[in-house]
Every structure is written in structure tokens, then in C-alpha cells.
Design an enzyme around this catalytic site. Structure first.
Site, PDB file in Angstrom:
ATOM      1  N   THR A  88     -15.126  21.667  11.213  1.00 42.18           N
ATOM      2  CA  THR A  88     -14.738  22.940  11.814  1.00 42.18           C
ATOM      3  C   THR A  88     -15.200  23.015  13.270  1.00 42.18           C
ATOM      4  O   THR A  88     -16.215  22.405  13.642  1.00 42.18           O
ATOM      5  CB  THR A  88     -15.364  24.106  11.019  1.00 42.18           C
ATOM      6  OG1 THR A  88     -15.208  25.315  11.758  1.00 42.18           O
ATOM      7  CG2 THR A  88     -16.849  23.910  10.769  1.00 42.18           C
ATOM      8  N   ASP A  89     -14.491  23.824  14.065  1.00 41.74           N
ATOM      9  CA  ASP A  89     -14.931  24.044  15.452  1.00 41.74           C
ATOM     10  C   ASP A  89     -16.254  24.817  15.511  1.00 41.74           C
ATOM     11  O   ASP A  89     -16.915  24.848  16.557  1.00 41.74           O
ATOM     12  CB  ASP A  89     -13.845  24.762  16.276  1.00 41.74           C
ATOM     13  CG  ASP A  89     -13.446  26.121  15.730  1.00 41.74           C
ATOM     14  OD1 ASP A  89     -13.990  26.558  14.686  1.00 41.74           O
ATOM     15  OD2 ASP A  89     -12.577  26.771  16.359  1.00 41.74           O
ATOM     16  N   GLU A  90     -16.637  25.440  14.384  1.00 40.56           N
ATOM     17  CA  GLU A  90     -17.874  26.238  14.394  1.00 40.56           C
ATOM     18  C   GLU A  90     -19.117  25.377  14.606  1.00 40.56           C
ATOM     19  O   GLU A  90     -20.185  25.899  14.928  1.00 40.56           O
ATOM     20  CB  GLU A  90     -18.009  27.047  13.096  1.00 40.56           C
ATOM     21  CG  GLU A  90     -16.874  28.031  12.935  1.00 40.56           C
ATOM     22  CD  GLU A  90     -17.172  29.161  11.964  1.00 40.56           C
ATOM     23  OE1 GLU A  90     -18.334  29.375  11.603  1.00 40.56           O
ATOM     24  OE2 GLU A  90     -16.202  29.835  11.573  1.00 40.56           O
ATOM     25  N   TYR A 119     -23.391  28.488   7.287  1.00 40.63           N
ATOM     26  CA  TYR A 119     -22.141  27.744   7.043  1.00 40.63           C
ATOM     27  C   TYR A 119     -21.941  26.651   8.087  1.00 40.63           C
ATOM     28  O   TYR A 119     -21.780  25.475   7.757  1.00 40.63           O
ATOM     29  CB  TYR A 119     -20.939  28.697   7.041  1.00 40.63           C
ATOM     30  CG  TYR A 119     -19.616  27.967   7.206  1.00 40.63           C
ATOM     31  CD1 TYR A 119     -19.112  27.170   6.190  1.00 40.63           C
ATOM     32  CD2 TYR A 119     -18.877  28.058   8.401  1.00 40.63           C
ATOM     33  CE1 TYR A 119     -17.911  26.472   6.344  1.00 40.63           C
ATOM     34  CE2 TYR A 119     -17.686  27.366   8.565  1.00 40.63           C
ATOM     35  CZ  TYR A 119     -17.205  26.582   7.530  1.00 40.63           C
ATOM     36  OH  TYR A 119     -16.028  25.889   7.696  1.00 40.63           O
ATOM     37  N   LYS A 132     -21.979  22.462   7.808  1.00 37.91           N
ATOM     38  CA  LYS A 132     -20.843  21.605   8.184  1.00 37.91           C
ATOM     39  C   LYS A 132     -21.270  20.572   9.235  1.00 37.91           C
ATOM     40  O   LYS A 132     -20.852  19.417   9.186  1.00 37.91           O
ATOM     41  CB  LYS A 132     -19.687  22.461   8.715  1.00 37.91           C
ATOM     42  CG  LYS A 132     -19.026  23.362   7.688  1.00 37.91           C
ATOM     43  CD  LYS A 132     -18.316  22.614   6.568  1.00 37.91           C
ATOM     44  CE  LYS A 132     -17.069  21.910   7.009  1.00 37.91           C
ATOM     45  NZ  LYS A 132     -16.359  21.264   5.855  1.00 37.91           N
TER      46      LYS A 132
HETATM   47  P1  NAD Z   1     -11.478  27.440   0.621  1.00 44.22           P
HETATM   48  O1  NAD Z   1     -12.740  28.193   0.438  1.00 44.22           O
HETATM   49  O2  NAD Z   1     -10.173  28.160   0.533  1.00 44.22           O
HETATM   50  O3  NAD Z   1     -11.403  26.257  -0.462  1.00 44.22           O
HETATM   51  C1  NAD Z   1     -12.501  25.458  -0.785  1.00 44.22           C
HETATM   52  C2  NAD Z   1     -12.171  24.716  -2.088  1.00 44.22           C
HETATM   53  O4  NAD Z   1     -13.289  23.859  -2.377  1.00 44.22           O
HETATM   54  C3  NAD Z   1     -12.001  25.638  -3.296  1.00 44.22           C
HETATM   55  O5  NAD Z   1     -10.857  25.248  -4.034  1.00 44.22           O
HETATM   56  C4  NAD Z   1     -13.277  25.440  -4.095  1.00 44.22           C
HETATM   57  O6  NAD Z   1     -13.084  25.612  -5.496  1.00 44.22           O
HETATM   58  C5  NAD Z   1     -13.610  23.992  -3.762  1.00 44.22           C
HETATM   59  N1  NAD Z   1     -15.034  23.707  -3.936  1.00 44.22           N
HETATM   60  C6  NAD Z   1     -16.096  24.444  -3.480  1.00 44.22           C
HETATM   61  N2  NAD Z   1     -17.247  23.878  -3.860  1.00 44.22           N
HETATM   62  C7  NAD Z   1     -16.921  22.729  -4.534  1.00 44.22           C
HETATM   63  C8  NAD Z   1     -17.683  21.721  -5.180  1.00 44.22           C
HETATM   64  N3  NAD Z   1     -19.025  21.753  -5.187  1.00 44.22           N
HETATM   65  N4  NAD Z   1     -17.023  20.726  -5.811  1.00 44.22           N
HETATM   66  C9  NAD Z   1     -15.650  20.691  -5.828  1.00 44.22           C
HETATM   67  N5  NAD Z   1     -14.898  21.631  -5.251  1.00 44.22           N
HETATM   68  C10 NAD Z   1     -15.514  22.635  -4.597  1.00 44.22           C
HETATM   69  O7  NAD Z   1     -11.633  26.678   1.990  1.00 44.22           O
HETATM   70  P2  NAD Z   1     -10.539  26.339   3.119  1.00 44.22           P
HETATM   71  O8  NAD Z   1     -10.416  27.495   4.025  1.00 44.22           O
HETATM   72  O9  NAD Z   1      -9.352  25.753   2.465  1.00 44.22           O
HETATM   73  O10 NAD Z   1     -11.325  25.201   3.914  1.00 44.22           O
HETATM   74  C11 NAD Z   1     -11.199  23.842   3.540  1.00 44.22           C
HETATM   75  C12 NAD Z   1     -12.042  22.991   4.465  1.00 44.22           C
HETATM   76  O11 NAD Z   1     -11.615  23.177   5.810  1.00 44.22           O
HETATM   77  C13 NAD Z   1     -13.525  23.356   4.458  1.00 44.22           C
HETATM   78  O12 NAD Z   1     -14.259  22.160   4.526  1.00 44.22           O
HETATM   79  C14 NAD Z   1     -13.724  24.194   5.708  1.00 44.22           C
HETATM   80  O13 NAD Z   1     -15.028  24.042   6.197  1.00 44.22           O
HETATM   81  C15 NAD Z   1     -12.703  23.563   6.634  1.00 44.22           C
HETATM   82  N6  NAD Z   1     -12.125  24.445   7.676  1.00 44.22           N
HETATM   83  C16 NAD Z   1     -11.556  25.634   7.346  1.00 44.22           C
HETATM   84  C17 NAD Z   1     -10.934  26.405   8.324  1.00 44.22           C
HETATM   85  C18 NAD Z   1     -10.265  27.717   8.012  1.00 44.22           C
HETATM   86  O14 NAD Z   1      -9.836  28.411   8.932  1.00 44.22           O
HETATM   87  N7  NAD Z   1     -10.116  28.110   6.763  1.00 44.22           N
HETATM   88  C19 NAD Z   1     -10.938  25.963   9.647  1.00 44.22           C
HETATM   89  C20 NAD Z   1     -11.569  24.749   9.958  1.00 44.22           C
HETATM   90  C21 NAD Z   1     -12.139  23.989   8.953  1.00 44.22           C
HETATM   91  O1  DAU Z   2     -13.162  28.396  13.139  1.00 44.56           O
HETATM   92  C1  DAU Z   2     -12.984  27.789  11.901  1.00 44.56           C
HETATM   93  C2  DAU Z   2     -13.581  28.658  10.814  1.00 44.56           C
HETATM   94  O2  DAU Z   2     -12.738  29.806  10.689  1.00 44.56           O
HETATM   95  C3  DAU Z   2     -13.722  27.933   9.476  1.00 44.56           C
HETATM   96  O3  DAU Z   2     -14.634  26.884   9.623  1.00 44.56           O
HETATM   97  C4  DAU Z   2     -14.188  28.898   8.379  1.00 44.56           C
HETATM   98  O4  DAU Z   2     -14.193  28.234   7.132  1.00 44.56           O
HETATM   99  C5  DAU Z   2     -13.222  30.063   8.319  1.00 44.56           C
HETATM  100  O5  DAU Z   2     -13.658  31.004   7.356  1.00 44.56           O
HETATM  101  C6  DAU Z   2     -13.104  30.731   9.700  1.00 44.56           C
HETATM  102  O6  DAU Z   2     -14.349  31.376  10.062  1.00 44.56           O
HETATM  103  P1  DAU Z   2     -14.372  32.831  10.751  1.00 44.56           P
HETATM  104  O7  DAU Z   2     -15.693  33.434  10.508  1.00 44.56           O
HETATM  105  O8  DAU Z   2     -13.863  32.751  12.138  1.00 44.56           O
HETATM  106  O9  DAU Z   2     -13.226  33.535   9.852  1.00 44.56           O
HETATM  107  P2  DAU Z   2     -13.111  34.981   9.183  1.00 44.56           P
HETATM  108  O10 DAU Z   2     -11.704  35.091   8.673  1.00 44.56           O
HETATM  109  O11 DAU Z   2     -14.202  35.264   8.241  1.00 44.56           O
HETATM  110  O12 DAU Z   2     -13.263  35.931  10.438  1.00 44.56           O
HETATM  111  C7  DAU Z   2     -12.415  35.826  11.581  1.00 44.56           C
HETATM  112  C8  DAU Z   2     -12.915  36.811  12.606  1.00 44.56           C
HETATM  113  O13 DAU Z   2     -12.667  38.132  12.127  1.00 44.56           O
HETATM  114  C9  DAU Z   2     -14.412  36.738  12.849  1.00 44.56           C
HETATM  115  O14 DAU Z   2     -14.674  36.983  14.215  1.00 44.56           O
HETATM  116  C10 DAU Z   2     -15.005  37.868  11.997  1.00 44.56           C
HETATM  117  C11 DAU Z   2     -13.881  38.892  12.004  1.00 44.56           C
HETATM  118  N1  DAU Z   2     -13.761  39.698  10.775  1.00 44.56           N
HETATM  119  C12 DAU Z   2     -13.728  39.051   9.580  1.00 44.56           C
HETATM  120  C13 DAU Z   2     -13.604  39.762   8.403  1.00 44.56           C
HETATM  121  C14 DAU Z   2     -13.607  39.059   7.063  1.00 44.56           C
HETATM  122  C15 DAU Z   2     -13.621  41.066  10.867  1.00 44.56           C
HETATM  123  O15 DAU Z   2     -13.624  41.643  11.974  1.00 44.56           O
HETATM  124  N2  DAU Z   2     -13.481  41.767   9.707  1.00 44.56           N
HETATM  125  C16 DAU Z   2     -13.495  41.184   8.480  1.00 44.56           C
HETATM  126  O16 DAU Z   2     -13.401  41.886   7.442  1.00 44.56           O
END
Ligand code: NAD
Ligand code: DAU
Length: 342
Positions: free
Chosen positions: A127-129, A155, A159
Site C-alpha cells: 500500500t502507499d500508506e 495497519y 504492511k
Molecule cells: P479486504 O479486507 O477486502 O480483504 C482481505 C481478505 O483477506 C478477506 O477476504 C479476508 O478474509 C482475508 N484474510 C484476512 N486475514 C486472513 C488470514 N489470516 N488468512 C487468510 N485470509 C485472510 O482487503 P482489500 O481491500 O481487498 O485489500 C487487499 C490487499 O490490498 C491488502 O493487502 C491491502 O493491504 C492492500 N491494499 C488495499 C487497498 C484498498 O484501497 N483497499 C489499497 C492498497 C493496498
Molecule cells: O491508500 C491505500 C489504503 O486505502 C489501503 O492500504 C487500505 O487498506 C484502505 O483501507 C485505504 O485506507 P484509507 O484509510 O485511506 O481508507 P478509508 O476508506 O478507511 O478512508 C478513506 C478516507 O476517508 C480517509 O481519509 C478517512 C476518511 N473516512 C473514512 C471513513 C471510513 C471518513 O471521513 N469517514 C469514514 O467513515
């Protein structure tokens, strides 16, 4: 046939990746490992459960015995590790699961790959985080692959730890690792705790939509299918030992995202409720993805306005999917599907 292990494939990005890979390649077989945590939903993968090129295995990536047995029996060509605890707010409330899955789980998979894999590639979805955040008043700054790791939340720290483990296994044991660091994704099958699906589901129920602080924080939004296509390219054409940033060139303040979603739904802005800010809230993420564009020719194809319309329409057309999550019924439905395939 190329055999790919996708971990975390019952979640948001992993499931989109599985659909993309099976549609885009006739010569790919996928094994999905997922423990079905609260974020995993087998209903998402239901249309694939009888596909001969797809297999679902319920298992935890921290379970060393289970992972070793799986790797020994399956002979994976490629591993793509999506499995993670992914929600920042949950990591602030309760970090332990993040340390277990995101760090220990990644370590177990790397060991299994090393011990049993003749695999070509271990790809870590990061992730970019991991880069921390950028100031709001410096729009000229972006994260590159050289930006130092400087994390804020449990988190992002978990990562970053996993990224370092992957790089250490590359250097020390020559495990053929690649890492991608992506910005915020949006699209179908995203659990309604994340900003965009939370706003959609609450607004459709005419509930207030909570915006943290003043809504000034900036995220760089990427349509999930564009992310999946980038990973597909990296696992096949990327260079081992390398990190690739993936981003949408699409920065938006949260408040603007929320207003766009409300407008697309025809809901009033009076639903917006400003609430207490997230502790340690990262101000701005902005990705420089020029390495991926230059070296592998990837560019994000979906414009935000189009992607948001498509996403809002998907949540409108698939209300049962997210309503079953909110009611908790998806747990029972996933178990029933599991019963049918085991
Ligand atoms: P998500 O939370 O929707 O899905 C995570 C999945 O992993 C779920 O199906 C969960 O059951 C499974 N899981 C969790 N713990 C596990 C374990 N111990 N063993 C096996 N399975 C397990 O997450 P997402 O948003 O699809 O993110 C997927 C990946 O991408 C993550 O690694 C996250 O850090 C990364 N990522 C997400 C975003 C985003 O915007 N959502 C952006 C950048 C990177
Ligand atoms: O940047 C990549 C990341 O993006 C991934 O690594 C994470 O897995 C993914 O969850 C996401 O993280 P964020 O914290 O950016 O996403 P989230 O959707 O939780 O929040 C997006 C922005 O919105 C953040 O600045 C917090 C804000 N927010 C979020 C929620 C849930 C609100 O203002 N209100 C809310 O209820």
C-alpha cells in the site's frame, strides 16, 4: 496452465483480481486461500465455485502446517498475497490481528514458497500508506519507490514490515519477490466499512454519512480493475526484487468524494455529518506511478467520474450483497456455500 495462488481472494481486491485473471487468460488456474475473516465473503466468488480452473480453500495464512501442506501439494507458479487485515480504523482499535496476519502470515507464505515452491514469483500486494503522508500545501510532492518508509498507523506499519520481510527474503534467499504499493481502490465488492461503499450504503438508507475532521484529507483514487491489470503485468513482466507504485493520478479531498457520491445517488448534502477525526489521520497520499508506466506501459484507464458512476450503479443493482453484510447474513451464506464445495 499457469497455477496461481491468490490469498485473500474472498475480499475486495483479491476477488476482482480472480475474476480479471480468469477472464483475461485461458491458461490460468487459480487457487484461492482465504480464512473468511469478517472481510471475506464467499458469496462474492459463488459464480466461480464450479469453474474447473478455480478452487477455494478455507485456511489461515498464519497456519504454517496448512500452508506447507498446500504448497507441497499444489506446485504454484505464482503467489499473489492479498490476504490482510486492511482497515485502518480497526488497526487503531485493535492492532494484534494486523501483526499476526500482515506480518506473521506473510512470513509463513514466504517460508512455504521457499521450502516447496519452484515458483517463478512471490508478489506482495502492499500500500502507499507505507510512505506515511504528504502535507496538504505541497501539491508538488509525490511518493516514489525511493520515498523512505514512514508509517503512521498499526495497519501501515504492519504492511511496511511485510514489505521489508519480502525484500529480505529476496536478498538473503533469492526468493523472486515483487512488491506493488497502491493508492486507494474503489469498485464492486468493497466491504461497506471503507469510505465509498460506507457512504453509498448509508445514503441509500437515508442515514447520516460521517466525514472525519473537516473532510480535507486527500486520497488518490484508483478503479479496482486498473489495479488488477497492473498486478497482472507486474507478475508476468516485472523485475524481481523491485517495488512498483500504482496510482490513479486522481487526488480528491474526502469531502469532494462524498459530495460526488451523494450527487450520483441523488441524495442531499445535508446527510453529511462532520465527526471526530481519526487519530494520527494521514493528510495526503499521492503516488508517482511513472516507473510502472515507463517500464511496463501501464496507465490507469478509468476516469474517476466513470468509475464512480459504475461503482454506484453496481451497489444500486446489488443491494442484497451489501445488505447481507450489514445484517451479518453473509456469514451463514458463506458457510452454506462452503458446505456445498467441501
Ligand atoms: P479486504 O479486507 O477486502 O480483504 C482481505 C481478505 O483477506 C478477506 O477476504 C479476508 O478474509 C482475508 N484474510 C484476512 N486475514 C486472513 C488470514 N489470516 N488468512 C487468510 N485470509 C485472510 O482487503 P482489500 O481491500 O481487498 O485489500 C487487499 C490487499 O490490498 C491488502 O493487502 C491491502 O493491504 C492492500 N491494499 C488495499 C487497498 C484498498 O484501497 N483497499 C489499497 C492498497 C493496498
Ligand atoms: O491508500 C491505500 C489504503 O486505502 C489501503 O492500504 C487500505 O487498506 C484502505 O483501507 C485505504 O485506507 P484509507 O484509510 O485511506 O481508507 P478509508 O476508506 O478507511 O478512508 C478513506 C478516507 O476517508 C480517509 O481519509 C478517512 C476518511 N473516512 C473514512 C471513513 C471510513 C471518513 O471521513 N469517514 C469514514 O467513515
Amino acid at each position: 496452465m499457469e497455477k496461481i495462488l491468490v490469498t485473500g481472494g474472498a475480499g475486495f481486491i483479491g476477488s476482482n483480481f480472480i475474476y480479471h485473471m480468469l477472464e483475461a487468460h485461458d491458461d490460468v488456474e487459480i487457487v484461492c486461500v482465504d480464512c473468511l475473516s469478517y472481510a471475506g465473503n464467499l458469496v462474492t466468488l459463488e459464480p466461480l465455485l464450479e469453474n474447473p480452473r478455480f478452487k477455494f480453500v478455507k485456511a489461515d495464512i498464519t497456519d504454517r502446517e496448512a500452508m506447507y501442506a498446500l504448497f507441497e501439494s499444489e506446485n504454484f507458479d505464482i503467489v499473489v498475497n492479498f490476504a490482510a487485515e486492511s482497515h485502518v480504523d480497526r488497526s487503531i482499535d485493535s492492532p494484534e490481528a494486523f501483526l499476526m496476519t500482515n506480518i506473521i502470515g506473510t512470513g509463513v507464505l514466504l517460508d512455504a514458497f521457499r521450502k516447496y515452491g519452484n515458483g517463478k514469483r512471490f508478489h506482495q500486494v502492499s500500500t502507499d500508506e507505507v510512505y506515511g503522508d504528504l502535507p496538504l500545501d505541497r501539491p508538488d510532492l509525490f511518493f516514489t519507490e525511493e520515498t523512505p518508509l514512514h508509517t503512521s498507523s498499526p495497519y501501515s506499519t504492519s504492511k511496511a514490515s511485510a514489505d521489508l520481510l519480502c525484500l529480505a527474503y529476496y536478498r538473503t534467499y533469492k526468493v523472486p519477490v515483487t512488491i506493488s504499493r497502491c493508492s486507494n481502490n474503489y469498485g464492486r465488492y468493497q466491504y461497506p466499512e471503507k469510505l465509498i461503499p460506507l457512504m453509498i450504503s448509508r445514503a441509500l438508507n437515508d442515514e447520516n454519512v460521517p466525514v472525519y475532521g473537516k473532510g480535507e484529507n486527500v486520497r488518490d483514487w484508483l478503479f479496482v480493475l486498473d489495479h488488477c491489470k497492473a498486478i497482472d503485468l507486474i507478475i508476468h513482466k516485472g523485475k524481481v526484487g523491485e517495488v512498483y507504485n500504482i496510482g490513479g493520478h486522481n487526488e480528491r479531498a474526502n469531502i469532494d468524494v462524498v459530495k460526488t457520491v451523494l450527487a450520483a445517488l441523488g441524495k442531499p448534502e445535508s446527510l453529511i455529518e462532520f465527526v471526530t477525526d481519526r487519530p494520527g489521520h494521514d493528510l495526503r497520499y499521492a503516488i508517482d506511478a511513472s516507473k510502472l508506466e515507463r517500464e511496463l506501459g501501464w496507465v490507469p484507464e478509468t476516469k474517476f467520474d466513470d468509475g464512480i458512476k459504475e461503482t454506484v450503479n453496481w451497489y444500486l443493482d446489488n443491494q442484497k450483497w451489501w445488505k447481507d453484510i450489514i445484517s451479518g447474513d453473509y456469514v451463514k451464506l458463506s458457510e452454506e456455500l462452503l458446505g456445498k464445495i467441501s
